[in-house]
Scaffold this motif. Structure first.
Motif, PDB file in Angstrom:
ATOM      1  N   TYR A 125       0.882  -1.187   0.000  1.00 51.00           N
ATOM      2  CA  TYR A 125       0.000   0.000   0.000  1.00 51.00           C
ATOM      3  C   TYR A 125       0.913   1.230   0.000  1.00 51.00           C
ATOM      4  O   TYR A 125       2.114   1.140   0.321  1.00 51.00           O
ATOM      5  CB  TYR A 125      -0.921  -0.015   1.225  1.00 51.00           C
ATOM      6  CG  TYR A 125      -0.248   0.411   2.501  1.00 51.00           C
ATOM      7  CD1 TYR A 125       0.713  -0.402   3.080  1.00 51.00           C
ATOM      8  CD2 TYR A 125      -0.540   1.635   3.100  1.00 51.00           C
ATOM      9  CE1 TYR A 125       1.366  -0.009   4.228  1.00 51.00           C
ATOM     10  CE2 TYR A 125       0.099   2.029   4.243  1.00 51.00           C
ATOM     11  CZ  TYR A 125       1.054   1.211   4.807  1.00 51.00           C
ATOM     12  OH  TYR A 125       1.697   1.609   5.921  1.00 51.00           O
ATOM     13  N   GLY A 182      -0.129   4.460   1.308  1.00 52.59           N
ATOM     14  CA  GLY A 182      -0.322   5.374   2.439  1.00 52.59           C
ATOM     15  C   GLY A 182      -1.749   5.382   2.916  1.00 52.59           C
ATOM     16  O   GLY A 182      -2.644   4.859   2.248  1.00 52.59           O
ATOM     17  N   VAL A 183      -1.959   5.975   4.085  1.00 55.05           N
ATOM     18  CA  VAL A 183      -3.311   6.061   4.665  1.00 55.05           C
ATOM     19  C   VAL A 183      -3.900   7.399   4.231  1.00 55.05           C
ATOM     20  O   VAL A 183      -3.303   8.453   4.454  1.00 55.05           O
ATOM     21  CB  VAL A 183      -3.251   5.994   6.210  1.00 55.05           C
ATOM     22  CG1 VAL A 183      -4.643   6.083   6.812  1.00 55.05           C
ATOM     23  CG2 VAL A 183      -2.558   4.720   6.665  1.00 55.05           C
ATOM     24  N   LEU A 184      -5.062   7.345   3.571  1.00 48.23           N
ATOM     25  CA  LEU A 184      -5.702   8.598   3.150  1.00 48.23           C
ATOM     26  C   LEU A 184      -6.625   9.133   4.234  1.00 48.23           C
ATOM     27  O   LEU A 184      -6.675  10.318   4.496  1.00 48.23           O
ATOM     28  CB  LEU A 184      -6.517   8.362   1.874  1.00 48.23           C
ATOM     29  CG  LEU A 184      -5.736   8.333   0.560  1.00 48.23           C
ATOM     30  CD1 LEU A 184      -6.690   8.046  -0.589  1.00 48.23           C
ATOM     31  CD2 LEU A 184      -5.037   9.661   0.323  1.00 48.23           C
ATOM     32  N   GLU A 185      -7.356   8.219   4.838  1.00 52.06           N
ATOM     33  CA  GLU A 185      -8.318   8.631   5.864  1.00 52.06           C
ATOM     34  C   GLU A 185      -8.462   7.500   6.868  1.00 52.06           C
ATOM     35  O   GLU A 185      -8.427   6.327   6.488  1.00 52.06           O
ATOM     36  CB  GLU A 185      -9.664   8.923   5.210  1.00 52.06           C
ATOM     37  CG  GLU A 185     -10.370  10.114   5.838  1.00 52.06           C
ATOM     38  CD  GLU A 185     -11.614  10.500   5.056  1.00 52.06           C
ATOM     39  OE1 GLU A 185     -12.544  10.943   5.719  1.00 52.06           O
ATOM     40  OE2 GLU A 185     -11.641  10.351   3.824  1.00 52.06           O
ATOM     41  N   TYR A 186      -8.629   7.899   8.123  1.00 55.36           N
ATOM     42  CA  TYR A 186      -8.689   6.858   9.146  1.00 55.36           C
ATOM     43  C   TYR A 186      -9.831   7.153  10.114  1.00 55.36           C
ATOM     44  O   TYR A 186      -9.946   8.250  10.661  1.00 55.36           O
ATOM     45  CB  TYR A 186      -7.357   6.803   9.908  1.00 55.36           C
ATOM     46  CG  TYR A 186      -7.379   5.896  11.112  1.00 55.36           C
ATOM     47  CD1 TYR A 186      -7.676   4.548  10.966  1.00 55.36           C
ATOM     48  CD2 TYR A 186      -7.123   6.385  12.385  1.00 55.36           C
ATOM     49  CE1 TYR A 186      -7.702   3.711  12.055  1.00 55.36           C
ATOM     50  CE2 TYR A 186      -7.148   5.557  13.474  1.00 55.36           C
ATOM     51  CZ  TYR A 186      -7.442   4.210  13.305  1.00 55.36           C
ATOM     52  OH  TYR A 186      -7.485   3.383  14.383  1.00 55.36           O
ATOM     53  N   ASN A 216      -9.158  -0.765  13.452  1.00 51.64           N
ATOM     54  CA  ASN A 216      -7.972  -0.333  14.186  1.00 51.64           C
ATOM     55  C   ASN A 216      -6.729  -0.722  13.392  1.00 51.64           C
ATOM     56  O   ASN A 216      -6.624  -1.857  12.928  1.00 51.64           O
ATOM     57  CB  ASN A 216      -8.004  -1.033  15.564  1.00 51.64           C
ATOM     58  CG  ASN A 216      -6.784  -0.742  16.390  1.00 51.64           C
ATOM     59  OD1 ASN A 216      -6.210   0.328  16.279  1.00 51.64           O
ATOM     60  ND2 ASN A 216      -6.379  -1.698  17.201  1.00 51.64           N
ATOM     61  N   ILE A 217      -5.820   0.244  13.222  1.00 54.00           N
ATOM     62  CA  ILE A 217      -4.564  -0.105  12.540  1.00 54.00           C
ATOM     63  C   ILE A 217      -3.647  -0.729  13.583  1.00 54.00           C
ATOM     64  O   ILE A 217      -3.221  -0.056  14.530  1.00 54.00           O
ATOM     65  CB  ILE A 217      -3.903   1.133  11.899  1.00 54.00           C
ATOM     66  CG1 ILE A 217      -4.825   1.746  10.840  1.00 54.00           C
ATOM     67  CG2 ILE A 217      -2.565   0.761  11.268  1.00 54.00           C
ATOM     68  CD1 ILE A 217      -4.337   3.047  10.253  1.00 54.00           C
ATOM     69  N   ALA A 236       1.574  -0.626  11.056  1.00 52.46           N
ATOM     70  CA  ALA A 236       1.779  -0.048   9.725  1.00 52.46           C
ATOM     71  C   ALA A 236       3.254   0.229   9.563  1.00 52.46           C
ATOM     72  O   ALA A 236       3.857   0.900  10.412  1.00 52.46           O
ATOM     73  CB  ALA A 236       0.969   1.232   9.581  1.00 52.46           C
TER      74      ALA A 236
END
Lengths: 385, 60
Positions: free
Chosen positions: B6, B8-12, B34-35, B38
């Motif tokens: 992946y 990146g995280v766009l929205e969490y 829940n992450i 990462a």
């Protein structure tokens, strides 16, 4: 895994800001692994990272406009850090305590009180010869030896003592105002050398003739060297010794004219610059022997991180000329004259407890200043019988 | 669930997570998301996952 995390040490940090996701991506992109991301609010998360990554993570979080908050530190690394910081603190406290304990048993300062004519250096030499000096162990002071040596030092000393209090040892010396030229066995009495009120009287030798609270005139017999018992046929005489502390009132006066020499501007002037900082000040050269400066402008500049005030103004040359001075100036002059008189008249051991100044304007504009000074001092002087 | 490669995280959020990847934006929906971990290789997501979508495309 958990055990490994514990051994390597980890930190729980909060990230607060507008671009939390972007910050998380930046952390990951920079090789910082993040664990257990939890939402704390709309714009805040908490994450776990390795202790070793903390500094780099903090920098990155700040760079991305977010605020890092360290919530907790866990693991062996954190425990080790905490133990070492507390241990070093404990060690510091312990060392301080030992040093303080060591120093508290010793005399760190020696104060000498009551000297009039004798020099302090003389007393210190005698104290050294009696083994008393700074850092001496308090219990090793031989008090009797010190007293004896001090009294033997000068025949004008009628009383000497050393009183340790904490880390300060106070040497108290009382000098007779008149030195007996004869040997120590010469019978003598002690008299008041000025009008005073007796606060305390301690007769080491002889008989006290006045009481505490009694007001006496100059030359009043205070401690008599005549100790003949009542009914005895032969006189028994001794050399009176003791300490008489009394309250004495002094009065000084002076008259200050309203017309006198005062510094006045001659009309010559020049521009001056003054630089001022924490450590020094520099004033441009002024050729006048007497002058006054008026500063007009002040700027603060920073040189190598140190603020420097740059002031510009004018120096006016002054010369003495006859002029009329104001009442406050007359009062100031009178106070200076009276202070000088007090300084020259009062014995060195006199302790001023009250001062009162009265000013009266006389006919012709002069000012009469009268000052009353109340002191506490040793008032006895010895006179042979 | 582990997702590799992946970007990146766009929205969490707890209900959905949007991830950016080389094949587009992946949206993971569910509850109590829940992450868990990462890093630069993969992301592990815990929770009750109800669906995974490519955004603007159909359900995977």
């Amino acid at each position: 895994m958990k055990q490994w995390k514990f051994i390597s040490g980890y930190v729980k940090i909060g990230i607060k800001g507008q671009r939390v996701e972007k910050t998380l991506n930046a952390l990951i992109a920079n090789g910082i692994a993040i664990h257990d991301v939890s939402l704390l609010g709309r714009r805040a998360v908490s994450i776990y990272i390795r202790s070793d990554d903390l500094y780099e993570a903090t920098v990155l979080i700040n760079e991305h406009g977010c605020e890092p908050i360290i919530i907790s530190k866990k693991g062996i690394t954190a425990i080790k850090q905490m133990v070492f910081s507390k241990l070093s603190l404990l060690l510091t406290i312990l060392v301080c305590f030992i040093v303080m304990l060591f120093l508290s048993q010793r005399v760190l300062f020696i104060q000498i009180d009551g000297l009039d004519n004798i020099e302090e250096e003389q007393v210190r030499t005698v104290l050294n010869s009696a083994g008393v000096h700074e850092f001496i162990y308090r219990k090793s002071i031989d008090f009797d030896l010190v007293r004896t040596k001090l009294i033997e030092m000068d025949e004008s000393i009628c009383y000497a003592d050393i009183r340790p209090s904490g880390v300060i040892a106070t040497v108290v010396i009382r000098e007779s105002n008149t030195v007996l030229k004869q040997d120590d066995s010469t019978p003598a009495s002690i008299y008041a050398d000025k009008d005073c009120t007796i606060l305390s009287i301690t007769a080491e030798n002889g008989k006290a003739m006045v009481n505490k609270g009694q007001t006496v005139k100059r030359n009043t017999l205070l401690i008599s060297g005549d100790i003949t018992p009542a009914g005895s046929d032969s006189r028994v005489l001794t050399q009176a010794k003791g300490e008489i502390i009394a309250q004495v009132v002094y009065r000084f006066s002076c008259v200050v004219d309203s017309i006198c020499d005062v510094p006045m501007r001659t009309g010559n002037q020049l521009s001056v610059t003054k630089l001022e900082t924490y450590f020094f000040e520099f004033l441009s050269e002024i050729d006048y022997s007497d002058y006054e400066i008026e500063m007009n402008e002040k700027k603060v500049i920073t040189a190598a991180g140190i603020p420097v005030s740059v002031m510009t103004g004018t120096a006016y040359e002054l010369k003495l000329a006859q002029g009329k001075i104001t009442q406050s100036e007359m009062e100031l002059r009178a106070r200076n004259i009276l202070d000088e008189k007090i300084k020259n008249t009062l014995p060195h051991d006199a302790q001023i407890i009250a001062k009162q100044t009265e000013f009266t304007v006389l006919d012709g504009g002069s000012l009469l200043a009268v000052i009353s000074v109340t002191t506490i001092e040793n008032v006895g002087f010895a006179k042979s019988i | 669930m582990e997702i590799e490669n992946y970007c990146g995280v766009l929205e969490y959020g707890t209900d959905y997570i949007r991830l950016y990847s080389s094949i587009g934006i992946i949206r993971i929906e569910g509850k109590n998301l829940n992450i868990c971990l990462a890093d630069h290789e993969s992301i592990i997501i815990n929770g009750e996952i109800s669906g995974i979508f490519y955004e603007n495309q159909q359900k995977v």
